[in-house]
Design a protein around this motif. Structure first.
Motif, short mmCIF file in Angstrom:
data_model
loop_
_atom_site.label_atom_id
_atom_site.label_comp_id
_atom_site.label_asym_id
_atom_site.label_seq_id
_atom_site.Cartn_x
_atom_site.Cartn_y
_atom_site.Cartn_z
N CYS A 1 12.41 10.03 -9.00
CA CYS A 1 13.00 10.29 -7.85
C CYS A 1 11.81 10.44 -6.75
O CYS A 1 11.83 10.04 -5.65
CB CYS A 1 13.54 11.73 -7.75
N ARG A 2 10.58 10.88 -7.25
CA ARG A 2 9.50 11.05 -6.48
C ARG A 2 8.77 9.67 -6.08
O ARG A 2 8.70 9.51 -4.92
CB ARG A 2 8.32 11.63 -7.12
N ALA A 3 9.12 8.68 -6.92
CA ALA A 3 8.66 7.28 -6.45
C ALA A 3 9.49 6.74 -5.33
O ALA A 3 9.30 6.15 -4.45
CB ALA A 3 8.77 6.25 -7.55
N ILE A 4 10.90 6.97 -5.59
CA ILE A 4 11.83 6.42 -4.56
C ILE A 4 11.51 7.02 -3.14
O ILE A 4 11.49 6.52 -2.06
CB ILE A 4 13.25 6.75 -5.14
N VAL A 5 11.46 8.44 -3.20
CA VAL A 5 11.47 9.18 -1.95
C VAL A 5 10.04 8.84 -1.33
O VAL A 5 9.86 8.75 -0.11
CB VAL A 5 11.46 10.82 -2.29
N SER A 6 8.92 8.61 -2.08
CA SER A 6 7.83 8.32 -1.48
C SER A 6 7.81 6.86 -0.49
O SER A 6 6.94 6.68 0.25
CB SER A 6 6.48 8.02 -2.54
N ARG A 7 8.84 6.28 -0.78
CA ARG A 7 8.94 4.90 -0.05
C ARG A 7 9.27 5.35 1.41
O ARG A 7 9.06 4.49 2.16
CB ARG A 7 10.27 3.99 -0.57
N PHE A 8 9.83 6.52 1.80
CA PHE A 8 10.02 6.93 3.02
C PHE A 8 9.00 8.03 3.71
O PHE A 8 9.24 8.64 4.56
CB PHE A 8 11.48 7.53 3.11
N SER A 9 7.96 8.00 2.95
CA SER A 9 6.66 8.86 3.21
C SER A 9 7.21 10.43 3.23
O SER A 9 6.95 11.26 4.17
CB SER A 9 6.15 8.33 4.63
N LEU A 10 7.93 10.68 2.42
CA LEU A 10 8.62 12.25 2.28
C LEU A 10 8.43 12.82 0.92
O LEU A 10 8.16 12.17 0.06
CB LEU A 10 10.05 12.10 2.43
N PRO A 11 8.01 14.17 1.04
CA PRO A 11 7.74 14.90 -0.22
C PRO A 11 9.29 15.05 -0.99
O PRO A 11 10.30 14.81 -0.25
CB PRO A 11 7.11 16.13 0.18
#
Length: 203
Positions: free
Chosen positions: A47-57
């Protein structure tokens, strides 16, 4: 206005997150992952890896008093399709607590990636409704289902067009939820027995 994006790492929540960030990049957004204690191995990291694509924590929430198996032992039985205590106690309530404690805008939109195609009950859900439990005199919370009308085919095509991967569990299961879920079909349970024997034996 603030967006709170419920995120599991599955195809629907990933499509919803992508859609919202493309369409409303100017809105403050919080991505919240509810850990039931019965997630697939590495789910939080995925989940962190996917969310990091959008520069979000990624904000991870848990029920401070119990995880999935503690809940089962306390109740003396597993959840059922009619009584989804796992959803209410381990997902919805911890996310609601996070919203109360961490949002400040007078209007909060709680975004959930449910689709009408999934079941009759979900088809009957209103795409937009006011959350009376979380709404106060100074704080209005809306529940929004942004991809309610999407089909599974649309979801998969949407992600494929953007080169956003699906978790490897989709190679043998149709959903990325708990390791074994009360909503699984017999076909899915057979697949779990083949690919995740530790989880199968534990249940």
């Amino acid at each position: 206005m603030e967006l709170v994006i419920n995120f599991s790492g599955g195809k629907d929540s990933t499509a919803m997150l992508t859609h919202l960030r493309e369409r409303y990049p100017h809105l403050p957004a919080h991505v919240v992952f509810a850990d039931t204690g019965w997630e697939h191995d590495g789910a939080e990291e995925w989940c962190r890896a996917i969310v990091s694509r959008f520069s979000l924590p990624l904000h991870v929430v848990r029920n401070p008093h119990k995880d999935f198996f503690q809940m089962v032992r306390q109740r003396g039985k597993f959840p059922s399709l009619a009584y989804r205590q796992c959803t209410s106690d381990l997902k919805r309530d911890p996310i609601a607590t996070w919203i109360r404690r961490n949002t400040s805008d007078p209007v909060v939109i709680n975004c959930i990636g449910l689709r009408a195609e999934e079941s009759i009950a979900r088809a009957r859900r209103l795409p937009l409704s006011r959350d009376r439990r979380l709404t106060t005199r100074t704080h209005t919370v809306w529940t929004w289902l942004p991809i309610h009308a999407w089909t599974e085919q649309q979801v998969r095509a949407y992600l494929a067009e953007r080169d956003i991967p699906l978790h490897p569990v989709y190679q043998y299961l149709n959903r990325f939820s708990c390791q074994i879920c009360i909503g699984m079909s017999r076909r899915d349970l057979v697949a779990v027995k083949t690919h995740n024997q530790i989880a199968f034996r534990r249940i």
